[in-house]
Design an enzyme around this catalytic site. Sequence first.
Site, PDB file in Angstrom:
ATOM      1  N   GLU A 200     -28.622 -12.946  71.855  1.00  0.00           N
ATOM      2  CA  GLU A 200     -29.096 -14.310  72.083  1.00  0.00           C
ATOM      3  C   GLU A 200     -29.985 -14.419  73.311  1.00  0.00           C
ATOM      4  O   GLU A 200     -30.897 -15.228  73.337  1.00  0.00           O
ATOM      5  CB  GLU A 200     -27.903 -15.270  72.215  1.00  0.00           C
TER       6      GLU A 200
ATOM      7  N   THR B 105     -22.072 -24.047  72.048  1.00  0.00           N
ATOM      8  CA  THR B 105     -22.995 -23.533  73.036  1.00  0.00           C
ATOM      9  C   THR B 105     -22.702 -24.122  74.423  1.00  0.00           C
ATOM     10  O   THR B 105     -22.387 -25.300  74.550  1.00  0.00           O
ATOM     11  CB  THR B 105     -24.454 -23.813  72.596  1.00  0.00           C
TER      12      THR B 105
ATOM     13  N   ARG C 255     -13.885 -28.860  80.000  1.00  0.00           N
ATOM     14  CA  ARG C 255     -13.847 -27.699  79.113  1.00  0.00           C
ATOM     15  C   ARG C 255     -12.397 -27.299  78.903  1.00  0.00           C
ATOM     16  O   ARG C 255     -11.596 -27.322  79.841  1.00  0.00           O
ATOM     17  CB  ARG C 255     -14.607 -26.527  79.729  1.00  0.00           C
TER      18      ARG C 255
ATOM     19  N   LYS D 167     -18.805 -18.777  76.774  1.00  0.00           N
ATOM     20  CA  LYS D 167     -18.486 -17.548  76.035  1.00  0.00           C
ATOM     21  C   LYS D 167     -19.079 -16.325  76.725  1.00  0.00           C
ATOM     22  O   LYS D 167     -18.426 -15.291  76.855  1.00  0.00           O
ATOM     23  CB  LYS D 167     -19.021 -17.634  74.594  1.00  0.00           C
TER      24      LYS D 167
ATOM     25  N   HIS E  37       2.009 -15.531  73.429  1.00  0.00           N
ATOM     26  CA  HIS E  37       0.897 -16.006  74.253  1.00  0.00           C
ATOM     27  C   HIS E  37       1.107 -17.473  74.565  1.00  0.00           C
ATOM     28  O   HIS E  37       1.949 -18.148  73.956  1.00  0.00           O
ATOM     29  CB  HIS E  37      -0.444 -15.783  73.550  1.00  0.00           C
TER      30      HIS E  37
ATOM     31  N   GLU F 225     -41.212  14.304  37.505  1.00  0.00           N
ATOM     32  CA  GLU F 225     -42.180  13.233  37.725  1.00  0.00           C
ATOM     33  C   GLU F 225     -43.183  13.554  38.829  1.00  0.00           C
ATOM     34  O   GLU F 225     -44.348  13.775  38.576  1.00  0.00           O
ATOM     35  CB  GLU F 225     -41.458  11.912  37.992  1.00  0.00           C
TER      36      GLU F 225
ATOM     37  N   LYS G 259     -33.597   6.812  44.168  1.00  0.00           N
ATOM     38  CA  LYS G 259     -33.021   7.923  43.399  1.00  0.00           C
ATOM     39  C   LYS G 259     -33.527   9.273  43.893  1.00  0.00           C
ATOM     40  O   LYS G 259     -32.756  10.215  44.051  1.00  0.00           O
ATOM     41  CB  LYS G 259     -33.389   7.789  41.910  1.00  0.00           C
TER      42      LYS G 259
ATOM     43  N   MET H 199      -2.700 -13.966  69.121  1.00  0.00           N
ATOM     44  CA  MET H 199      -2.583 -12.687  69.820  1.00  0.00           C
ATOM     45  C   MET H 199      -1.710 -11.821  68.940  1.00  0.00           C
ATOM     46  O   MET H 199      -0.485 -11.941  68.962  1.00  0.00           O
ATOM     47  CB  MET H 199      -1.883 -12.861  71.181  1.00  0.00           C
TER      48      MET H 199
END
Lengths: 516, 92
Positions: A312, A284, A445, A288, A457, A69, A44, A452
């Site tokens: 990371e 993982t 993979r 990426k 796409h 105060e 405050k 999109m």
Amino acid sequence: MITIDHPFSVPKVKTEIDGFDLIANGGLPVGRSTLVSGTSGSAKTVFAAQFLAAGIERSGENGVFVTFEEPPEDIRRNMKGFGWDIAGWEASRRWAFVDASPQPGQPLQVAGPYDLGALLARVEHAVQKVGARRVSIDSVGGIFTQLGENANIRHELLRLSMSMRRLGATTVITAERLEDKGPVSRHGVEEFVSDNVVLLRNELQDEVRRRTVEILKFRGATHQKGEWPFTIVSGEGIIVIPLSAIELKQKSSDARITTGNIELDRMCGGGFFRDSVILVSGPTGTGKTLVSTEYLAAGARAGQRCLLFAFEESREQLFRNAAGWGVEFSELESKGLIRVICEYPEAMALEDHLIRIKKEILDFNPDRVAIDSLSALERVASLKSYREFVIGLTSYIKHREIPGLYTATTSALLGGTSITETHISTITDSIILLRYVEDIGRVHRGIAVLKMRGSRHDKDIREFVIDHEGLHILGPFRTVFGILSGNFRQVTQSELDQVEVIREAATPLPTQRNSG
Amino acid sequence: MKYLIKLYVTGQTPRSMRAIDNLRRICEEELREEYELVVIDVLERPQLAEDEKILATPTVVKELPLPIRRIIGDLSDSERVLLGLDLRPYEA
């Protein structure tokens, strides 16, 4: 500066407290009193002091601080860390204190009826002395502690508030609450300055402190509803994070940029949109960081400035990985085309990460941004805070009309989704999934463009391989099903032939186009 | 020993006048001639109120002899005034 957010609304004065004016639809009602109520430790006093400091620094408006105060010397010292030179402002007659803090000595003796005429005269005198447009009163509970609980004091505080209104000073009055969900304030203070009420909260949520601000009411003026997170930054003070209050009014661009991979460009229908936010999600080790590296490298090679936030991996790891795919980050960095910022997710609270990221973006002014990985930040906050963080970040990036690429790690190795995927997929413009695919005893993979926004796409799930030159996308998987869910099923060639026949039958013949 | 007593009031309101009358009467009765009474209108001299950190009006401050004593109100409660200001009747 005075703003009017609505033709019939009370004019407002910009507080210049970062982000607050956005949720207040322009600022505090001008010339009125606003009660700022919160529990002990809810900032405050910082709010009250910043209201004046921001007025002096950013609007050229002087202020008076009435303290019930803490003694003025404590406030001068405590606020120094925010970069506010209160003593200097006092010397140049831009800030004045009215010291109503408890004085040492015996408690006040009362012999008959009294009023707060002296306090009123002092405040009015101070306002006129520095030509104040802003007044902060911190905190009214202190006067009850000194003089005891009585209706007379409430009436006198109302007189004070009316007097400030007469002088045209916009006033912030702070008051204590005993709990974050209880009554608005102790001592029923809201009953006499009830025009405008702002609540500050400091709650423990999943073992993390979370500060929020809520505008409960503005009489005769509009404001944003609900709780908004804020943080307190040394050297700056309170920063409110307005998140979705930021209107998504940036124009949508048709311009495409390369993803850094010709095959992926093709899958996306010609690359990413220049002002889109892209989520790259997968377990993982699927690649990426490679997708993000190629996206940044392509920008940098075209002379664009690229900014990477890594949560990371260390710099050394990132640079080594990139070199392994033929991208020399250190060279691009020395040319000033890439800036890499590595930070432990736990290094600070999520609100502070957001402020840090915004600062870096403002400072470096990049043409491309990547965050690897966004999901690493999931673990430092509650789900609600995390979602707010992502909304805030996304709206900021979109506001600057630059592309942002986030990576997210899914918890399960096969199939599955992450919190990031579940909660922010609607916020992002494009989603690219990377998956492990099991096919007759081997792991492949797979890559798929799931979404999109505003574009056609490729709907195929394609195989890709990684080598020293980066990522290479091959043909679609034809004999494996259930890749996205992770529940794979192989099909035989004859089954596949039947599927092809059905597909062909279902595809409408291309219509003849008129040439004229 | 001479008493120095200051009375802070806000303008010429009935409450201010009552406080002045009450204080004069008490001083006359209890301190005879051995006192100096200064009346300060905070509307005219707000900086004095600031310097002395006066909150309420009327406020009486007994500055001398030490220790300093303060009391607030219109001083209609004479007993409290005597006690609060540490005033002992003048003894000849």
